[in-house]
Motif scaffolding. Sequence first.
Motif, PDB file in Angstrom:
ATOM      1  N   PHE A  79       0.865  -1.175   0.000  1.00 43.54           N
ATOM      2  CA  PHE A  79       0.000   0.000   0.000  1.00 43.54           C
ATOM      3  C   PHE A  79       0.903   1.227   0.000  1.00 43.54           C
ATOM      4  N   THR A  80       0.675   2.139  -0.928  1.00 40.69           N
ATOM      5  CA  THR A  80       1.495   3.349  -0.953  1.00 40.69           C
ATOM      6  C   THR A  80       0.703   4.528  -0.407  1.00 40.69           C
ATOM      7  N   SER A  81       1.437   5.493   0.097  1.00 40.82           N
ATOM      8  CA  SER A  81       0.833   6.779   0.424  1.00 40.82           C
ATOM      9  C   SER A  81       0.540   7.494  -0.880  1.00 40.82           C
ATOM     10  N   GLY A  82      -0.199   8.564  -0.787  1.00 42.23           N
ATOM     11  CA  GLY A  82      -0.440   9.377  -1.968  1.00 42.23           C
ATOM     12  C   GLY A  82       0.822  10.134  -2.338  1.00 42.23           C
ATOM     13  N   PHE A  83       1.269   9.976  -3.576  1.00 42.74           N
ATOM     14  CA  PHE A  83       2.453  10.684  -4.057  1.00 42.74           C
ATOM     15  C   PHE A  83       2.032  11.841  -4.931  1.00 42.74           C
ATOM     16  N   GLY A  84       2.680  12.965  -4.711  1.00 45.75           N
ATOM     17  CA  GLY A  84       2.510  14.128  -5.562  1.00 45.75           C
ATOM     18  C   GLY A  84       3.605  14.162  -6.603  1.00 45.75           C
ATOM     19  N   PRO A  85       3.658  15.257  -7.376  1.00 44.43           N
ATOM     20  CA  PRO A  85       4.571  15.342  -8.507  1.00 44.43           C
ATOM     21  C   PRO A  85       5.935  15.958  -8.202  1.00 44.43           C
ATOM     22  N   GLN A  86       6.345  15.980  -6.959  1.00 40.92           N
ATOM     23  CA  GLN A  86       7.645  16.547  -6.630  1.00 40.92           C
ATOM     24  C   GLN A  86       8.762  15.639  -7.132  1.00 40.92           C
ATOM     25  N   ASP A  87       9.724  16.240  -7.814  1.00 42.68           N
ATOM     26  CA  ASP A  87      10.936  15.509  -8.178  1.00 42.68           C
ATOM     27  C   ASP A  87      11.676  15.239  -6.868  1.00 42.68           C
ATOM     28  N   PRO A  88      12.039  13.972  -6.572  1.00 39.57           N
ATOM     29  CA  PRO A  88      12.648  13.671  -5.281  1.00 39.57           C
ATOM     30  C   PRO A  88      14.028  14.298  -5.077  1.00 39.57           C
ATOM     31  N   VAL A  89      14.694  14.698  -6.151  1.00 37.41           N
ATOM     32  CA  VAL A  89      16.023  15.298  -6.033  1.00 37.41           C
ATOM     33  C   VAL A  89      15.932  16.817  -5.939  1.00 37.41           C
TER      34      VAL A  89
ATOM     35  N   HIS B 151      -6.386  11.752  -7.121  1.00 37.60           N
ATOM     36  CA  HIS B 151      -6.980  13.035  -6.758  1.00 37.60           C
ATOM     37  C   HIS B 151      -6.497  14.065  -7.767  1.00 37.60           C
ATOM     38  N   LEU B 152      -7.439  14.746  -8.401  1.00 38.21           N
ATOM     39  CA  LEU B 152      -7.117  15.816  -9.343  1.00 38.21           C
ATOM     40  C   LEU B 152      -7.626  17.135  -8.775  1.00 38.21           C
ATOM     41  N   HIS B 153      -6.780  18.150  -8.793  1.00 37.64           N
ATOM     42  CA  HIS B 153      -7.169  19.454  -8.263  1.00 37.64           C
ATOM     43  C   HIS B 153      -8.321  20.046  -9.066  1.00 37.64           C
ATOM     44  N   ASP B 154      -8.280  19.892 -10.387  1.00 43.00           N
ATOM     45  CA  ASP B 154      -9.361  20.373 -11.247  1.00 43.00           C
ATOM     46  C   ASP B 154      -9.804  19.213 -12.124  1.00 43.00           C
ATOM     47  N   LEU B 155     -10.753  18.452 -11.619  1.00 41.24           N
ATOM     48  CA  LEU B 155     -11.184  17.218 -12.266  1.00 41.24           C
ATOM     49  C   LEU B 155     -11.654  17.451 -13.702  1.00 41.24           C
ATOM     50  N   HIS B 156     -12.481  18.453 -13.908  1.00 44.79           N
ATOM     51  CA  HIS B 156     -13.036  18.683 -15.247  1.00 44.79           C
ATOM     52  C   HIS B 156     -11.971  19.137 -16.242  1.00 44.79           C
ATOM     53  N   ARG B 157     -11.105  20.027 -15.842  1.00 48.39           N
ATOM     54  CA  ARG B 157     -10.076  20.552 -16.750  1.00 48.39           C
ATOM     55  C   ARG B 157      -9.000  19.511 -17.043  1.00 48.39           C
ATOM     56  N   ASP B 158      -8.584  18.740 -16.032  1.00 49.12           N
ATOM     57  CA  ASP B 158      -7.366  17.928 -16.142  1.00 49.12           C
ATOM     58  C   ASP B 158      -7.577  16.440 -16.403  1.00 49.12           C
ATOM     59  N   PHE B 159      -8.826  15.952 -16.344  1.00 48.69           N
ATOM     60  CA  PHE B 159      -9.029  14.515 -16.447  1.00 48.69           C
ATOM     61  C   PHE B 159      -8.476  13.935 -17.745  1.00 48.69           C
ATOM     62  N   ALA B 160      -8.772  14.531 -18.878  1.00 44.67           N
ATOM     63  CA  ALA B 160      -8.346  13.962 -20.170  1.00 44.67           C
ATOM     64  C   ALA B 160      -6.824  13.870 -20.267  1.00 44.67           C
ATOM     65  N   GLY B 161      -6.103  14.929 -19.886  1.00 45.31           N
ATOM     66  CA  GLY B 161      -4.645  14.910 -19.941  1.00 45.31           C
ATOM     67  C   GLY B 161      -4.047  13.899 -18.984  1.00 45.31           C
ATOM     68  N   PHE B 162      -4.611  13.835 -17.771  1.00 44.16           N
ATOM     69  CA  PHE B 162      -4.166  12.838 -16.798  1.00 44.16           C
ATOM     70  C   PHE B 162      -4.390  11.428 -17.351  1.00 44.16           C
ATOM     71  N   ASP B 163      -5.599  11.164 -17.842  1.00 47.26           N
ATOM     72  CA  ASP B 163      -5.950   9.821 -18.289  1.00 47.26           C
ATOM     73  C   ASP B 163      -5.090   9.372 -19.460  1.00 47.26           C
ATOM     74  N   ARG B 164      -4.748  10.278 -20.341  1.00 50.25           N
ATOM     75  CA  ARG B 164      -3.894   9.956 -21.491  1.00 50.25           C
ATOM     76  C   ARG B 164      -2.530   9.430 -21.001  1.00 50.25           C
ATOM     77  N   VAL B 165      -1.920  10.135 -20.056  1.00 47.19           N
ATOM     78  CA  VAL B 165      -0.616   9.712 -19.527  1.00 47.19           C
ATOM     79  C   VAL B 165      -0.762   8.429 -18.717  1.00 47.19           C
TER      80      VAL B 165
ATOM     81  N   VAL C 295      -9.171  19.271  -3.228  1.00 52.08           N
ATOM     82  CA  VAL C 295      -8.385  20.480  -3.031  1.00 52.08           C
ATOM     83  C   VAL C 295      -6.983  20.019  -2.651  1.00 52.08           C
ATOM     84  N   LEU C 296      -6.021  20.237  -3.546  1.00 50.31           N
ATOM     85  CA  LEU C 296      -4.638  19.823  -3.313  1.00 50.31           C
ATOM     86  C   LEU C 296      -3.784  21.062  -3.077  1.00 50.31           C
ATOM     87  N   MET C 297      -2.730  20.896  -2.317  1.00 48.44           N
ATOM     88  CA  MET C 297      -1.868  22.018  -1.957  1.00 48.44           C
ATOM     89  C   MET C 297      -0.799  22.258  -3.009  1.00 48.44           C
ATOM     90  N   ASN C 298      -1.060  23.158  -3.948  1.00 45.13           N
ATOM     91  CA  ASN C 298      -0.091  23.596  -4.954  1.00 45.13           C
ATOM     92  C   ASN C 298       0.350  22.513  -5.928  1.00 45.13           C
TER      93      ASN C 298
END
Length: 134
Positions: free
Chosen positions: A36-46, A85-99, A117-120
């Motif tokens: 089971f993983t925690s929720g990961f955001g898009p931060q580059d770990p380095v 979790h998408l901050h803007d579900l309607h705007r971003d769903f298609a781009g997210f789903d493609r990737v 509601v995601l923090m930044n």
Amino acid sequence: MTTRIPHPGRRAVTTAGAPAPAGGYSQGIAAGPYLFTSGFGPQDPVTGELGGTIEEQTRQVLANVSALLAADGLTLDDVVKATVHLHDLHRDFAGFDRVYREHFGDPRPVRTTVGSVLMNILVEIDVVALRRTV
């Protein structure tokens, strides 16, 4: 103060290849045949940097998830469930789903995708992976 006895079927999984927890939680917990993983955001770990688009952020999130899976001998092919979790579900769903589709083959994991509601950040993903048994 009480002494905590570790559960014999449960262990933490960590990697420097994904962002360190920002609070009181583990990157991942292996329990029985599952990870089971925690929720990961898009931060580059380095660098700690974020991509600007939903596509860039989704790729980085899946790289972070992949790094934790690899630390326990698993891959995205072992994922059976994803929560997104998408901050803007309607705007971003298609781009997210493609990737997302580029990273998961058939049969794809079951998935729940919600607006939050995601923090930044634009996207956060956690997964459940199943260890292969022989």
